[in-house]
Design a protein around this motif. Structure first.
Motif, short mmCIF file in Angstrom:
data_model
loop_
_atom_site.label_atom_id
_atom_site.label_comp_id
_atom_site.label_asym_id
_atom_site.label_seq_id
_atom_site.Cartn_x
_atom_site.Cartn_y
_atom_site.Cartn_z
N VAL A 110 -41.82 -8.42 51.49
CA VAL A 110 -41.15 -7.48 52.36
C VAL A 110 -39.67 -7.35 52.17
O VAL A 110 -39.22 -6.37 51.65
CB VAL A 110 -41.50 -7.45 53.81
N VAL A 111 -39.08 -8.32 52.37
CA VAL A 111 -37.60 -8.19 52.06
C VAL A 111 -37.03 -7.94 50.74
O VAL A 111 -36.53 -7.19 50.31
CB VAL A 111 -36.92 -9.69 52.34
N ARG A 112 -37.90 -8.58 49.54
CA ARG A 112 -37.66 -8.16 48.06
C ARG A 112 -37.87 -6.80 47.86
O ARG A 112 -37.37 -6.30 47.03
CB ARG A 112 -38.53 -9.28 47.60
N GLY A 113 -38.81 -6.14 48.52
CA GLY A 113 -39.14 -4.88 48.40
C GLY A 113 -37.83 -3.97 48.64
O GLY A 113 -37.57 -3.03 47.86
N ALA A 114 -37.32 -4.25 49.62
CA ALA A 114 -36.06 -3.30 50.18
C ALA A 114 -34.96 -3.54 49.24
O ALA A 114 -34.32 -2.47 48.98
CB ALA A 114 -35.72 -3.73 51.57
N VAL A 115 -34.81 -4.98 48.81
CA VAL A 115 -33.57 -5.28 47.60
C VAL A 115 -34.14 -4.77 46.45
O VAL A 115 -33.09 -3.97 45.73
CB VAL A 115 -33.61 -6.72 47.74
N SER A 116 -35.41 -4.44 45.98
CA SER A 116 -35.64 -3.98 44.65
C SER A 116 -35.41 -2.66 44.94
O SER A 116 -35.02 -2.11 43.68
CB SER A 116 -37.08 -4.34 44.37
N LEU A 117 -35.65 -1.89 45.86
CA LEU A 117 -35.25 -0.53 45.92
C LEU A 117 -34.02 -0.08 45.52
O LEU A 117 -33.72 0.71 44.82
CB LEU A 117 -35.66 0.04 47.06
N PHE A 118 -32.96 -0.71 46.12
CA PHE A 118 -31.80 -0.34 45.77
C PHE A 118 -31.26 -0.92 44.41
O PHE A 118 -30.45 -0.33 43.79
CB PHE A 118 -30.56 -1.34 47.08
N GLU A 119 -31.81 -2.03 43.73
CA GLU A 119 -31.46 -2.47 42.57
C GLU A 119 -32.21 -1.32 41.55
O GLU A 119 -31.30 -1.06 40.74
CB GLU A 119 -32.25 -3.85 42.10
N THR A 120 -33.21 -0.78 41.91
CA THR A 120 -34.09 0.19 41.01
C THR A 120 -33.14 1.52 41.05
O THR A 120 -32.77 2.03 39.97
CB THR A 120 -35.18 0.62 41.54
N LEU A 121 -32.49 1.79 42.24
CA LEU A 121 -31.73 2.96 42.31
C LEU A 121 -30.44 2.80 41.56
O LEU A 121 -30.11 3.83 40.75
CB LEU A 121 -31.18 3.01 43.86
N SER A 122 -29.80 1.76 41.58
CA SER A 122 -28.67 1.24 40.78
C SER A 122 -29.09 1.35 39.37
O SER A 122 -28.18 2.12 38.53
CB SER A 122 -27.99 0.21 41.16
N LEU A 123 -30.00 0.62 38.69
CA LEU A 123 -30.54 0.88 37.46
C LEU A 123 -30.78 2.22 36.95
O LEU A 123 -30.33 2.71 35.93
CB LEU A 123 -31.40 -0.11 37.11
N GLY A 124 -31.51 2.82 37.76
CA GLY A 124 -31.85 4.26 37.44
C GLY A 124 -30.68 5.27 37.31
O GLY A 124 -30.77 6.10 36.27
N ILE A 125 -29.53 4.98 38.16
CA ILE A 125 -28.55 5.91 37.88
C ILE A 125 -27.48 5.49 36.57
O ILE A 125 -27.39 6.39 35.91
CB ILE A 125 -27.57 5.89 39.20
N THR A 126 -27.61 4.40 36.35
CA THR A 126 -26.97 3.99 35.04
C THR A 126 -27.66 4.36 34.00
O THR A 126 -27.14 5.09 32.76
CB THR A 126 -27.05 2.47 34.86
#
Length: 311
Positions: free
Chosen positions: A55-71
Motif C-alpha cells: 500500500v505504501v509502495r503504491g502511493a510512492v510509485s504513483l509520484f515516481e511514475t508521475l515524475s518520470l512521465g513528465i520527463t
C-alpha cells in the motif's frame, strides 16, 4: 504469462519503458530517425524498506511514475518537433520554462482534485443526499461518470489519435516480452492492445476504491473534511496499486480475469490499434531496458524463453 516488473507509457510520437533499474524513451523524429533518452532508475521503495511496504509502495510509485512521465513527455515534445539534424545539441530549457512546467503540473493536479473529489461531493449534497451510504454511492457515481466522460473526450480528440496508437503499441510490446517471442513489429502487432496492468485500469480502480473509502468517511461538511478526502488519495492509490500487482501475477485465473474485465474495457477508449511503425518504436524503447537483471530473474522464475530483439 508470468508477471514482469516492466511498464511503460505512450508519449508524443514515441514510447517510454521502465524496468526496476532504468527507464528509456524512444521517439520518432520528423525526419524518420529515432531519438533516445535513457537514464538509470531505482525506486526509493527498493532503498528504504518502510516505503516498500504494501500500500505504501503504491502511493510512492504513483509520484515516481508521475515524475518520470513528465520527463518523458518533455523529451518527446522536444524531439517530435525537432527540425535540426540528428545529433544536434538540444536547447536547454530556461529556468522560467521549468517553473512553468511545474506550475502546469500543480494546476493540473488541483483541477483533478476539484473535478473528481470536491465537485461530485458538492453536487451530491446539493441534490439532498445526506445518508452516509446513499451519499457515498451517488457521489461515487458522479465521480465514475466524470472519469468516463474524461476518457471519452480524450478518445475523440483527433490530436491524441497517434498517442493512443503508441499506447496500444506499448501494451503489445510488453505482451510480446512476456510471451518470449522475437520482438519484430509483425510479432508485436499480433498481441492484444489491452493489458491488465495499464494505468487506465489503475485509475478505474482508484475510482472504485474511493467510493468505498469516501462512503466510510461520510459526507464532507466543511473544508477540513474535504481535505481529509484529498489526504486519503495516496492510501486509495496504494490499495489500487496492490490490486494491479496481484492481477498481473494471477491473470491466468478466471476469477481475476472477471474482476479486471471492467477496468480493461476502459482501455478501448485510451488505446488504438498501432501500425507497424509504432510497434517498431515500442520495440526500440523496450530493447533499451531488456538487459535489466531483475527482468532476467523474473523470466527464469516464470520459465520464460529468452527474448530475441530484432531491429
Amino acid at each position: 504469462m508470468p508477471f514482469l516488473p516492466l511498464g511503460g507509457q505512450a508519449v508524443i510520437e514515441g514510447v517510454m519503458m521502465r524496468s526496476p533499474t532504468r527507464m528509456a524513451v524512444a521517439v520518432r523524429r520528423p525526419d524518420g530517425s529515432l531519438a533516445y533518452f535513457e537514464r538509470p532508475f531505482e525506486s526509493v521503495t527498493r532503498r528504504i524498506k518502510l516505503l516498500g511496504l504494501p500500500v505504501v509502495r503504491g502511493a510512492v510509485s504513483l509520484f515516481e511514475t508521475l515524475s518520470l512521465g513528465i520527463t518523458a513527455l518533455n523529451f518527446s515534445a522536444d524531439e517530435a518537433s525537432r527540425e535540426t539534424a540528428p545529433g544536434a545539441a538540444a536547447e536547454k530549457l530556461s529556468p522560467w520554462m521549468s517553473v512553468l512546467q511545474v506550475a502546469t503540473v500543480v494546476i493540473s493536479l488541483g483541477l483533478g482534485v476539484l473535478l473528481f473529489v470536491v465537485l461530485p461531493a458538492r453536487v451530491t449534497a446539493w441534490l439532498g443526499f445526506h445518508d452516509r451510504v446513499s451519499f457515498g454511492l451517488v457521489d461515487g457515481a458522479f465521480r465514475l461518470a466524470a472519469f468516463v466522460l474524461y476518457l471519452a473526450l480524450i478518445s475523440q480528440w483527433k490530436e491524441m489519435a497517434r498517442v493512443l496508437g503508441f499506447h496500444g503499441a506499448e501494451h503489445k510490446a510488453i505482451h510480446a516480452v512476456e510471451a518470449g517471442v522475437p520482438l519484430t513489429p509483425e510479432n508485436v502487432q499480433k498481441f492484444p492492445r489491452l493489458h491488465p496492468r495499464c494505468g487506465t485500469t489503475f485509475l478505474f480502480l482508484v475510482v472504485v476504491v474511493s467510493i468505498v473509502v469516501f462512503t466510510f468517511i461520510g459526507r464532507p461538511a466543511n473544508l477540513a473534511q474535504h481535505l481529509l478526502r484529498v489526504a486519503c488519495m495516496p492510501l486509495i492509490a496504494g490499495v489500487a496499486f496492490e490490486f494491479i500487482r496481484l492481477s498481473g501475477r494471477h491473470f491466468d485465473k478466471p476469477f481475476v480475469r472477471a474482476l479486471t474485465w471492467p477496468g480493461m474495457q476502459f482501455q478501448l477508449l485510451t488505446t488504438r490499434e498501432p501500425d507497424l511503425e509504432m510497434c517498431a518504436v515500442a520495440i526500440a524503447s523496450v530493447g533499451k531496458v531488456l538487459d535489466d537483471p531483475a527482468l532476467e530473474a523474473a523470466r527464469r522464475a516464470g520459465g520464460m524463453k529468452e527474448v530475441s530483439f530484432i531491429q
